[in-house]
Design a protein around this motif. Structure first.
Motif, PDB file in Angstrom:
ATOM      1  N   MET A   1      16.269 135.289  -0.156  1.00 40.71           N
ATOM      2  CA  MET A   1      15.384 134.797  -1.198  1.00 40.71           C
ATOM      3  C   MET A   1      14.342 135.876  -1.489  1.00 40.71           C
ATOM      4  O   MET A   1      13.808 136.508  -0.594  1.00 40.71           O
ATOM      5  CB  MET A   1      14.706 133.507  -0.735  1.00 40.71           C
ATOM      6  CG  MET A   1      13.845 132.889  -1.816  1.00 40.71           C
ATOM      7  SD  MET A   1      13.196 131.257  -1.416  1.00 40.71           S
ATOM      8  CE  MET A   1      14.684 130.296  -1.390  1.00 40.71           C
ATOM      9  N   LYS A   2      14.077 136.071  -2.787  1.00 40.35           N
ATOM     10  CA  LYS A   2      13.053 137.012  -3.231  1.00 40.35           C
ATOM     11  C   LYS A   2      11.824 136.237  -3.682  1.00 40.35           C
ATOM     12  O   LYS A   2      11.914 135.055  -4.011  1.00 40.35           O
ATOM     13  CB  LYS A   2      13.548 137.837  -4.411  1.00 40.35           C
ATOM     14  CG  LYS A   2      14.648 138.807  -4.130  1.00 40.35           C
ATOM     15  CD  LYS A   2      14.955 139.543  -5.425  1.00 40.35           C
ATOM     16  CE  LYS A   2      16.138 140.447  -5.345  1.00 40.35           C
ATOM     17  NZ  LYS A   2      16.428 141.044  -6.661  1.00 40.35           N
ATOM     18  N   LYS A   3      10.687 136.930  -3.735  1.00 42.47           N
ATOM     19  CA  LYS A   3       9.485 136.325  -4.313  1.00 42.47           C
ATOM     20  C   LYS A   3       8.817 137.348  -5.221  1.00 42.47           C
ATOM     21  O   LYS A   3       8.912 138.556  -4.995  1.00 42.47           O
ATOM     22  CB  LYS A   3       8.517 135.832  -3.248  1.00 42.47           C
ATOM     23  CG  LYS A   3       7.858 136.925  -2.465  1.00 42.47           C
ATOM     24  CD  LYS A   3       6.866 136.356  -1.467  1.00 42.47           C
ATOM     25  CE  LYS A   3       6.336 137.515  -0.633  1.00 42.47           C
ATOM     26  NZ  LYS A   3       5.493 137.077   0.437  1.00 42.47           N
ATOM     27  N   GLY A  39      17.996 131.168 -11.648  1.00 46.26           N
ATOM     28  CA  GLY A  39      17.935 131.561 -10.242  1.00 46.26           C
ATOM     29  C   GLY A  39      16.581 131.375  -9.601  1.00 46.26           C
ATOM     30  O   GLY A  39      16.340 131.870  -8.500  1.00 46.26           O
ATOM     31  N   ILE A  40      15.680 130.663 -10.258  1.00 46.36           N
ATOM     32  CA  ILE A  40      14.364 130.390  -9.686  1.00 46.36           C
ATOM     33  C   ILE A  40      14.450 129.093  -8.890  1.00 46.36           C
ATOM     34  O   ILE A  40      14.852 128.057  -9.421  1.00 46.36           O
ATOM     35  CB  ILE A  40      13.294 130.284 -10.788  1.00 46.36           C
ATOM     36  CG1 ILE A  40      13.128 131.637 -11.479  1.00 46.36           C
ATOM     37  CG2 ILE A  40      11.960 129.804 -10.206  1.00 46.36           C
ATOM     38  CD1 ILE A  40      12.215 131.608 -12.698  1.00 46.36           C
ATOM     39  N   HIS A  41      14.066 129.163  -7.605  1.00 48.06           N
ATOM     40  CA  HIS A  41      14.082 127.987  -6.738  1.00 48.06           C
ATOM     41  C   HIS A  41      12.746 127.256  -6.727  1.00 48.06           C
ATOM     42  O   HIS A  41      12.710 126.036  -6.594  1.00 48.06           O
ATOM     43  CB  HIS A  41      14.434 128.384  -5.300  1.00 48.06           C
ATOM     44  CG  HIS A  41      15.827 128.860  -5.140  1.00 48.06           C
ATOM     45  ND1 HIS A  41      16.916 128.033  -5.224  1.00 48.06           N
ATOM     46  CD2 HIS A  41      16.315 130.106  -4.901  1.00 48.06           C
ATOM     47  CE1 HIS A  41      18.017 128.735  -5.035  1.00 48.06           C
ATOM     48  NE2 HIS A  41      17.680 129.991  -4.849  1.00 48.06           N
ATOM     49  N   ASP A  42      11.664 128.004  -6.832  1.00 48.59           N
ATOM     50  CA  ASP A  42      10.345 127.379  -6.800  1.00 48.59           C
ATOM     51  C   ASP A  42       9.380 128.256  -7.584  1.00 48.59           C
ATOM     52  O   ASP A  42       9.560 129.477  -7.675  1.00 48.59           O
ATOM     53  CB  ASP A  42       9.850 127.217  -5.363  1.00 48.59           C
ATOM     54  CG  ASP A  42       8.725 126.203  -5.220  1.00 48.59           C
ATOM     55  OD1 ASP A  42       8.394 125.507  -6.212  1.00 48.59           O
ATOM     56  OD2 ASP A  42       8.167 126.098  -4.115  1.00 48.59           O
ATOM     57  N   MET A  43       8.371 127.598  -8.154  1.00 50.70           N
ATOM     58  CA  MET A  43       7.356 128.291  -8.944  1.00 50.70           C
ATOM     59  C   MET A  43       6.028 127.575  -8.724  1.00 50.70           C
ATOM     60  O   MET A  43       5.976 126.347  -8.792  1.00 50.70           O
ATOM     61  CB  MET A  43       7.723 128.272 -10.430  1.00 50.70           C
ATOM     62  CG  MET A  43       6.682 128.904 -11.334  1.00 50.70           C
ATOM     63  SD  MET A  43       7.132 128.735 -13.082  1.00 50.70           S
ATOM     64  CE  MET A  43       8.561 129.805 -13.179  1.00 50.70           C
ATOM     65  N   ILE A  44       4.998 128.350  -8.455  1.00 47.64           N
ATOM     66  CA  ILE A  44       3.663 127.799  -8.237  1.00 47.64           C
ATOM     67  C   ILE A  44       2.702 128.599  -9.112  1.00 47.64           C
ATOM     68  O   ILE A  44       2.764 129.833  -9.135  1.00 47.64           O
ATOM     69  CB  ILE A  44       3.250 127.933  -6.762  1.00 47.64           C
ATOM     70  CG1 ILE A  44       4.290 127.287  -5.852  1.00 47.64           C
ATOM     71  CG2 ILE A  44       1.864 127.330  -6.529  1.00 47.64           C
ATOM     72  CD1 ILE A  44       4.208 127.735  -4.410  1.00 47.64           C
ATOM     73  N   ILE A  45       1.825 127.900  -9.835  1.00 46.97           N
ATOM     74  CA  ILE A  45       0.826 128.577 -10.659  1.00 46.97           C
ATOM     75  C   ILE A  45      -0.557 128.148 -10.187  1.00 46.97           C
ATOM     76  O   ILE A  45      -0.822 126.958 -10.023  1.00 46.97           O
ATOM     77  CB  ILE A  45       0.993 128.253 -12.157  1.00 46.97           C
ATOM     78  CG1 ILE A  45       2.369 128.696 -12.657  1.00 46.97           C
ATOM     79  CG2 ILE A  45      -0.120 128.919 -12.980  1.00 46.97           C
ATOM     80  CD1 ILE A  45       2.675 128.316 -14.099  1.00 46.97           C
ATOM     81  N   TYR A  57       9.857 131.998  -6.349  1.00 51.56           N
ATOM     82  CA  TYR A  57      10.848 132.255  -5.312  1.00 51.56           C
ATOM     83  C   TYR A  57      12.217 132.140  -5.967  1.00 51.56           C
ATOM     84  O   TYR A  57      12.494 131.146  -6.646  1.00 51.56           O
ATOM     85  CB  TYR A  57      10.720 131.240  -4.176  1.00 51.56           C
ATOM     86  CG  TYR A  57       9.415 131.352  -3.438  1.00 51.56           C
ATOM     87  CD1 TYR A  57       9.292 132.197  -2.341  1.00 51.56           C
ATOM     88  CD2 TYR A  57       8.309 130.627  -3.845  1.00 51.56           C
ATOM     89  CE1 TYR A  57       8.084 132.312  -1.663  1.00 51.56           C
ATOM     90  CE2 TYR A  57       7.097 130.736  -3.174  1.00 51.56           C
ATOM     91  CZ  TYR A  57       6.991 131.571  -2.090  1.00 51.56           C
ATOM     92  OH  TYR A  57       5.788 131.687  -1.424  1.00 51.56           O
ATOM     93  N   THR A  58      13.044 133.156  -5.757  1.00 51.09           N
ATOM     94  CA  THR A  58      14.306 133.243  -6.482  1.00 51.09           C
ATOM     95  C   THR A  58      15.489 133.526  -5.564  1.00 51.09           C
ATOM     96  O   THR A  58      15.323 133.909  -4.406  1.00 51.09           O
ATOM     97  CB  THR A  58      14.249 134.386  -7.521  1.00 51.09           C
ATOM     98  OG1 THR A  58      14.265 135.636  -6.821  1.00 51.09           O
ATOM     99  CG2 THR A  58      13.021 134.290  -8.405  1.00 51.09           C
ATOM    100  N   GLU A  59      16.679 133.374  -6.145  1.00 42.84           N
ATOM    101  CA  GLU A  59      17.897 133.816  -5.476  1.00 42.84           C
ATOM    102  C   GLU A  59      17.833 135.332  -5.311  1.00 42.84           C
ATOM    103  O   GLU A  59      17.114 136.024  -6.055  1.00 42.84           O
ATOM    104  CB  GLU A  59      19.120 133.451  -6.316  1.00 42.84           C
ATOM    105  CG  GLU A  59      19.316 131.964  -6.463  1.00 42.84           C
ATOM    106  CD  GLU A  59      20.455 131.605  -7.395  1.00 42.84           C
ATOM    107  OE1 GLU A  59      21.086 132.514  -7.993  1.00 42.84           O
ATOM    108  OE2 GLU A  59      20.713 130.397  -7.541  1.00 42.84           O
ATOM    109  N   ASP A  60      18.593 135.860  -4.384  1.00 38.12           N
ATOM    110  CA  ASP A  60      18.591 137.301  -4.137  1.00 38.12           C
ATOM    111  C   ASP A  60      19.056 138.114  -5.333  1.00 38.12           C
ATOM    112  O   ASP A  60      18.629 139.252  -5.527  1.00 38.12           O
ATOM    113  CB  ASP A  60      19.459 137.645  -2.921  1.00 38.12           C
ATOM    114  CG  ASP A  60      18.807 137.208  -1.613  1.00 38.12           C
ATOM    115  OD1 ASP A  60      17.565 137.080  -1.569  1.00 38.12           O
ATOM    116  OD2 ASP A  60      19.553 136.979  -0.642  1.00 38.12           O
TER     117      ASP A  60
END
Length: 115
Positions: A1-3, A39-45, A57-60
């Motif tokens: 997972m990437k961020k 491919g975005i798993h989570d997003m926080i603003i 947070y995304t897929e590789d």
């Protein structure tokens, strides 16, 4: 997972800021689906006055280029982006063609050496 961390500024208008927050309390289902497709798993603003900070947070194999291509072909995403454009402004030192600016990671406690 990437961020990834990104930032942008909102227009300095309390009414617009309240509207922007209200829209993000009920993000359209089509927009949430578009995140997943790209491919975005989570997003926080987060917000401080007019400054926004977004952590995703995304897929590789995620890429901003792929997301842009998918977004261009989705009329609901284009409608959302046009709506958001009324609240957002590019950073003073950023690329004027891009609202959200990618931030550079300069410290990570987990990855730092012990003293």
């Amino acid at each position: 997972m990437k961020k990834y961390a990104l930032t942008l500024d909102l227009k300095d208008d309390p009414t617009l800021i309240r509207e922007y927050i209200a829209l993000h309390e009920n993000v359209w289902p089509e927009i949430k689906s578009s995140f997943s497709r790209s491919g975005i798993h989570d997003m926080i603003i987060y917000r401080f006055h007019t400054r926004l900070f977004m952590l995703i947070y995304t897929e590789d194999d995620f890429s901003f280029e792929k997301k842009a291509r998918l977004d261009q072909s989705d009329p609901q995403v284009q409608k959302w982006e046009t709506l958001m454009g009324g609240y957002q402004q590019s950073l003073q030192d950023g690329n004027p063609d891009e609202k959200w600016q990618l931030m550079e990671e300069i410290f990570n406690l987990r990855d730092s050496e012990e003293i």
